[in-house]
Write a protein that holds these residues in place. Sequence first.
Motif, PDB file in Angstrom:
ATOM      1  N   ILE A  47       0.843  -1.186   0.000  1.00  0.00           N
ATOM      2  CA  ILE A  47       0.000   0.000   0.000  1.00  0.00           C
ATOM      3  C   ILE A  47       0.885   1.245   0.000  1.00  0.00           C
ATOM      4  O   ILE A  47       2.020   1.209   0.465  1.00  0.00           O
ATOM      5  N   VAL A  48       0.356   2.319  -0.548  1.00  0.00           N
ATOM      6  CA  VAL A  48       1.033   3.617  -0.517  1.00  0.00           C
ATOM      7  C   VAL A  48       0.329   4.485   0.517  1.00  0.00           C
ATOM      8  O   VAL A  48      -0.890   4.659   0.472  1.00  0.00           O
ATOM      9  N   ALA A  49       1.105   5.012   1.455  1.00  0.00           N
ATOM     10  CA  ALA A  49       0.575   5.897   2.497  1.00  0.00           C
ATOM     11  C   ALA A  49       0.928   7.326   2.102  1.00  0.00           C
ATOM     12  O   ALA A  49       2.098   7.713   2.145  1.00  0.00           O
ATOM     13  N   CYS A  50      -0.060   8.104   1.695  1.00  0.00           N
ATOM     14  CA  CYS A  50       0.230   9.407   1.110  1.00  0.00           C
ATOM     15  C   CYS A  50      -0.511  10.525   1.833  1.00  0.00           C
ATOM     16  O   CYS A  50      -1.436  10.285   2.614  1.00  0.00           O
ATOM     17  N   ASP A  51      -0.082  11.754   1.524  1.00  0.00           N
ATOM     18  CA  ASP A  51      -0.661  12.921   2.193  1.00  0.00           C
ATOM     19  C   ASP A  51      -1.406  13.830   1.226  1.00  0.00           C
ATOM     20  O   ASP A  51      -1.799  14.929   1.592  1.00  0.00           O
ATOM     21  N   HIS A  52      -1.586  13.361  -0.029  1.00  0.00           N
ATOM     22  CA  HIS A  52      -2.258  14.200  -1.022  1.00  0.00           C
ATOM     23  C   HIS A  52      -3.037  13.313  -1.978  1.00  0.00           C
ATOM     24  O   HIS A  52      -2.554  12.273  -2.425  1.00  0.00           O
ATOM     25  N   GLU A  53      -4.245  13.761  -2.311  1.00  0.00           N
ATOM     26  CA  GLU A  53      -5.138  12.958  -3.139  1.00  0.00           C
ATOM     27  C   GLU A  53      -4.555  12.698  -4.531  1.00  0.00           C
ATOM     28  O   GLU A  53      -4.845  11.662  -5.147  1.00  0.00           O
ATOM     29  N   SER A  54      -3.729  13.594  -5.037  1.00  0.00           N
ATOM     30  CA  SER A  54      -3.155  13.385  -6.375  1.00  0.00           C
ATOM     31  C   SER A  54      -2.254  12.156  -6.412  1.00  0.00           C
ATOM     32  O   SER A  54      -2.201  11.445  -7.424  1.00  0.00           O
ATOM     33  N   ILE A  55      -1.550  11.886  -5.299  1.00  0.00           N
ATOM     34  CA  ILE A  55      -0.723  10.679  -5.243  1.00  0.00           C
ATOM     35  C   ILE A  55      -1.617   9.445  -5.200  1.00  0.00           C
ATOM     36  O   ILE A  55      -1.382   8.459  -5.914  1.00  0.00           O
ATOM     37  N   ASP A  61      -4.959   4.665 -10.274  1.00  0.00           N
ATOM     38  CA  ASP A  61      -5.055   4.598 -11.737  1.00  0.00           C
ATOM     39  C   ASP A  61      -4.205   3.473 -12.308  1.00  0.00           C
ATOM     40  O   ASP A  61      -4.462   3.002 -13.425  1.00  0.00           O
ATOM     41  N   HIS A  62      -3.196   3.044 -11.553  1.00  0.00           N
ATOM     42  CA  HIS A  62      -2.329   1.954 -12.006  1.00  0.00           C
ATOM     43  C   HIS A  62      -2.591   0.667 -11.218  1.00  0.00           C
ATOM     44  O   HIS A  62      -1.726  -0.216 -11.149  1.00  0.00           O
ATOM     45  N   GLY A  63      -3.771   0.568 -10.633  1.00  0.00           N
ATOM     46  CA  GLY A  63      -4.183  -0.666  -9.981  1.00  0.00           C
ATOM     47  C   GLY A  63      -3.635  -0.888  -8.599  1.00  0.00           C
ATOM     48  O   GLY A  63      -3.738  -1.996  -8.056  1.00  0.00           O
ATOM     49  N   GLY A  64      -3.068   0.159  -7.988  1.00  0.00           N
ATOM     50  CA  GLY A  64      -2.511   0.017  -6.658  1.00  0.00           C
ATOM     51  C   GLY A  64      -3.471   0.464  -5.576  1.00  0.00           C
ATOM     52  O   GLY A  64      -4.526   1.045  -5.854  1.00  0.00           O
ATOM     53  N   GLU A  65      -3.106   0.204  -4.332  1.00  0.00           N
ATOM     54  CA  GLU A  65      -3.911   0.609  -3.182  1.00  0.00           C
ATOM     55  C   GLU A  65      -3.215   1.753  -2.462  1.00  0.00           C
ATOM     56  O   GLU A  65      -2.022   1.684  -2.163  1.00  0.00           O
ATOM     57  N   ALA A  66      -3.961   2.813  -2.212  1.00  0.00           N
ATOM     58  CA  ALA A  66      -3.418   3.980  -1.517  1.00  0.00           C
ATOM     59  C   ALA A  66      -4.326   4.342  -0.359  1.00  0.00           C
ATOM     60  O   ALA A  66      -5.547   4.147  -0.418  1.00  0.00           O
ATOM     61  N   ILE A  67      -3.710   4.882   0.686  1.00  0.00           N
ATOM     62  CA  ILE A  67      -4.482   5.326   1.833  1.00  0.00           C
ATOM     63  C   ILE A  67      -3.987   6.715   2.224  1.00  0.00           C
ATOM     64  O   ILE A  67      -2.785   6.991   2.232  1.00  0.00           O
ATOM     65  N   MET A  68      -4.926   7.605   2.499  1.00  0.00           N
ATOM     66  CA  MET A  68      -4.578   8.956   2.920  1.00  0.00           C
ATOM     67  C   MET A  68      -4.187   8.941   4.397  1.00  0.00           C
ATOM     68  O   MET A  68      -4.842   8.301   5.218  1.00  0.00           O
ATOM     69  N   THR A  69      -3.121   9.651   4.713  1.00  0.00           N
ATOM     70  CA  THR A  69      -2.660   9.772   6.096  1.00  0.00           C
ATOM     71  C   THR A  69      -2.563  11.254   6.462  1.00  0.00           C
ATOM     72  O   THR A  69      -2.633  12.129   5.603  1.00  0.00           O
ATOM     73  N   ARG A  70      -2.391  11.517   7.729  1.00  0.00           N
ATOM     74  CA  ARG A  70      -2.281  12.897   8.207  1.00  0.00           C
ATOM     75  C   ARG A  70      -1.107  13.607   7.541  1.00  0.00           C
ATOM     76  O   ARG A  70      -0.093  12.984   7.210  1.00  0.00           O
ATOM     77  N   VAL A  71      -1.227  14.900   7.398  1.00  0.00           N
ATOM     78  CA  VAL A  71      -0.169  15.675   6.750  1.00  0.00           C
ATOM     79  C   VAL A  71       0.882  16.153   7.751  1.00  0.00           C
ATOM     80  O   VAL A  71       1.935  16.649   7.346  1.00  0.00           O
ATOM     81  N   ASP A  72       0.611  16.003   9.045  1.00  0.00           N
ATOM     82  CA  ASP A  72       1.488  16.600  10.054  1.00  0.00           C
ATOM     83  C   ASP A  72       2.392  15.607  10.758  1.00  0.00           C
ATOM     84  O   ASP A  72       2.929  15.892  11.832  1.00  0.00           O
ATOM     85  N   HIS A  73       2.597  14.416  10.178  1.00  0.00           N
ATOM     86  CA  HIS A  73       3.482  13.443  10.826  1.00  0.00           C
ATOM     87  C   HIS A  73       4.912  13.970  10.861  1.00  0.00           C
ATOM     88  O   HIS A  73       5.405  14.545   9.888  1.00  0.00           O
ATOM     89  N   GLU A  74       5.582  13.744  11.989  1.00  0.00           N
ATOM     90  CA  GLU A  74       6.953  14.208  12.138  1.00  0.00           C
ATOM     91  C   GLU A  74       7.957  13.259  11.503  1.00  0.00           C
ATOM     92  O   GLU A  74       9.094  13.651  11.212  1.00  0.00           O
ATOM     93  N   SER A  75       7.566  12.016  11.290  1.00  0.00           N
ATOM     94  CA  SER A  75       8.505  11.047  10.712  1.00  0.00           C
ATOM     95  C   SER A  75       7.768  10.071   9.814  1.00  0.00           C
ATOM     96  O   SER A  75       6.544   9.901   9.900  1.00  0.00           O
ATOM     97  N   GLY A  76       8.553   9.413   8.962  1.00  0.00           N
ATOM     98  CA  GLY A  76       7.985   8.380   8.109  1.00  0.00           C
ATOM     99  C   GLY A  76       7.448   7.213   8.912  1.00  0.00           C
ATOM    100  O   GLY A  76       6.457   6.592   8.517  1.00  0.00           O
ATOM    101  N   SER A  77       8.065   6.920  10.039  1.00  0.00           N
ATOM    102  CA  SER A  77       7.604   5.806  10.876  1.00  0.00           C
ATOM    103  C   SER A  77       6.188   6.053  11.388  1.00  0.00           C
ATOM    104  O   SER A  77       5.372   5.131  11.449  1.00  0.00           O
ATOM    105  N   ASP A  78       5.911   7.296  11.744  1.00  0.00           N
ATOM    106  CA  ASP A  78       4.557   7.620  12.210  1.00  0.00           C
ATOM    107  C   ASP A  78       3.539   7.446  11.093  1.00  0.00           C
ATOM    108  O   ASP A  78       2.421   6.963  11.315  1.00  0.00           O
ATOM    109  N   ARG A  79       3.908   7.837   9.878  1.00  0.00           N
ATOM    110  CA  ARG A  79       3.003   7.673   8.731  1.00  0.00           C
ATOM    111  C   ARG A  79       2.762   6.191   8.441  1.00  0.00           C
ATOM    112  O   ARG A  79       1.635   5.767   8.168  1.00  0.00           O
ATOM    113  N   ILE A  80       3.852   5.411   8.506  1.00  0.00           N
ATOM    114  CA  ILE A  80       3.736   3.966   8.287  1.00  0.00           C
ATOM    115  C   ILE A  80       2.823   3.336   9.328  1.00  0.00           C
ATOM    116  O   ILE A  80       1.967   2.495   9.023  1.00  0.00           O
TER     117      ILE A  80
END
Length: 244
Positions: A47-55, A61-80
């Motif tokens: 899955i792709v953990a992203c902060d913007h709907e365009s991502i 569009d290419h058959g992948g799974e994406a999930i929106m996450t908060r934009v204010d995470h201090e680190s990649g680990s928090d987003r993961i």
Amino acid sequence: MTSALVVIPARLAATRLPNKPLADICGKPMIVRVLEQARNADIGPVIVACDHESIAEAVRDHGGEAIMTRVDHESGSDRIHEAACSVDPDGKHDVVLNLQGDVPLIAPEAIRAAFTPLSDPAVDIGTIMTEIRAEKFRNDPSFVKAVVTPIGSSVFRALYFTRATAPSGDGPLYQHIGVYAYRRTAMERFVTLAPSPLEIREKLEQLRALENGMRIDVSLIDTAPMDVNTPEDLERARAALEAQ
């Protein structure tokens, strides 16, 4: 061990390369190229953990799974962590692999190599490194050094990570590559920990784990994957893919 949940964090903001995840590489956005390599590693769902709907749209569009996450995470680990808890709240996957979204040419075997150390139940986090062969990079602080001790033919236990040239004396130096396979329990603990003194000093998040007694083992791989941070990097990635 069950399969891993592979999570690719992606932020739209990038100072050196605007809209980096969406940069075109031979007809596909960079984030999609990373997604495809993660799928080819075949260690679990991606899955792709992203902060913007365009991502998210590009991924879907290419058959992948994406999930929106908060934009204010201090680190990649928090987003993961947020993404893993959202898509797998019951902990079906006992490993979460963090794959950066700017390595469009990473080899599937390099991704699998980060997963390998977790075959030992004593290991909390698996990651990868490669030998630094060019003299000019041995003293480059942007090349993070893994200070390790061998525990097998191609697996090592991490003692420290540093931007300094270490260890001293004769012998190889190893560049750490930021692909992490977290045991789920280790990730849950890691995100509750405060930034540690050496982490703050070296600006290396993985030191938080070591300073709190967590074990990181490292697989040695042949070459470092090309990461894309600048327009020049992007052109090199395009040329490399075209040459394949």
